[in-house]
Design a protein around this motif. Structure first.
Motif: not given
Length: 267
Positions: A83-98
């Motif tokens: 697949s070649g070079y791979v770059i990823s940038a995860p973003y976390y959503f704290n939507l609710a306690p559960n």
């Protein structure tokens, strides 16, 4: 000290390692910490690992306690022959306690954009995880002799795992896995699965138990994800499958037990 919760530091360092044994730390021109919000900010930041500098940022925000919050996680850069070079940038959503969600766009130099979404939840009756990876158009050609021609096609991977309490001692357990084609893991790899496996198993079972017995009814199906073997190598699906086991004491020295299974094998 600005007040009881806020403090500011000039030309200082920050680390959560033991005092005198900093495996990592960052040094900043100015650091501000707010205990009430559980947040800190730093400007003109240099990161150190074993006292070796490895990154610089003009501005950096960080947590000071274990409260969850939305924001970017550590990016990742890698390379694969498929697949070649791979770059990823995860973003976390704290939507609710559960429940929460992590959205990860990944760019493959040979295959285009893959969007990965992982959603987790907890309720009074159970918990679960839904993971999806999707590429609307694979731009790479099939040059490795696999059985699947995927160029210019949409490709996906889905995983759904859940446990739900139904009533009394009965529960419903699901583990659904599905790929658009047998080459997906070979081409992309995945954070959701081990790329060395040859099949994707899926199962749904309703399970129950009593004082002397346990029972379940459900099904197991399998998908071939070995890109070099056709479906004739696949094991039989168990559709449906039922189990009933009993172990009951009759006296101090004697007990009665039985194990039963009924399965319809389909291929």
């Amino acid at each position: 000290m600005l007040d009881i919760n806020r403090s500011s530091y000039l030309m200082s360092t920050y680390s959560t390692c033991d005092v005198g044994h900093h495996v990592w730390e960052f040094r900043a021109k100015k650091i501000t910490i707010d205990k009430a919000k559980g947040r800190g900010t730093a400007r003109d930041v240099r990161f150190y690992y074993h006292h070796i500098p490895w990154m610089y940022l003009p501005y950096f925000g960080f947590p000071t306690d274990n409260r969850r919050e939305s924001g970017f996680l550590s990016p990742n850069l890698s390379n694969t022959s498929r697949s070649g070079y791979v770059i990823s940038a995860p973003y976390y959503f704290n939507l609710a306690p559960n429940y929460d969600m992590t959205l990860t766009p990944r760019i493959y130099t040979r295959r285009g954009l893959v969007l990965e979404d992982t959603f987790r939840y907890k309720t009074k009756r159970g918990s679960g995880l839904l993971g999806v990876e999707y590429n609307p158009r694979d731009t790479a050609s099939n040059d490795s002799g696999t059985l699947y021609d995927t160029q210019n096609r949409a490709r996906y991977l889905v995983k759904f795992v859940s446990t739900t309490h139904l009533w009394d001692s009965w529960s419903l357990n699901t583990n659904i896995n599905r790929a658009s084609d047998g080459s997906f893991l070979y081409d992309y790899g995945s954070d959701l699965y081990n790329t060395s496996i040859g099949t994707l198993p899926s199962s749904v079972y309703m399970n129950g138990s009593g004082k002397w017995w346990t029972g379940s009814i459900g099904a197991d199906v399998y998908q071939n994800i070995n890109p070099f073997l056709n479906n004739s190598v696949m094991q039989y699906n168990r559709l449906p499958r039922a189990l009933f086991n009993m172990e009951m004491p009759l006296s101090k020295w004697l007990e009665f037990g039985m194990d039963n299974e009924v399965t319809a094998f389909r291929k």
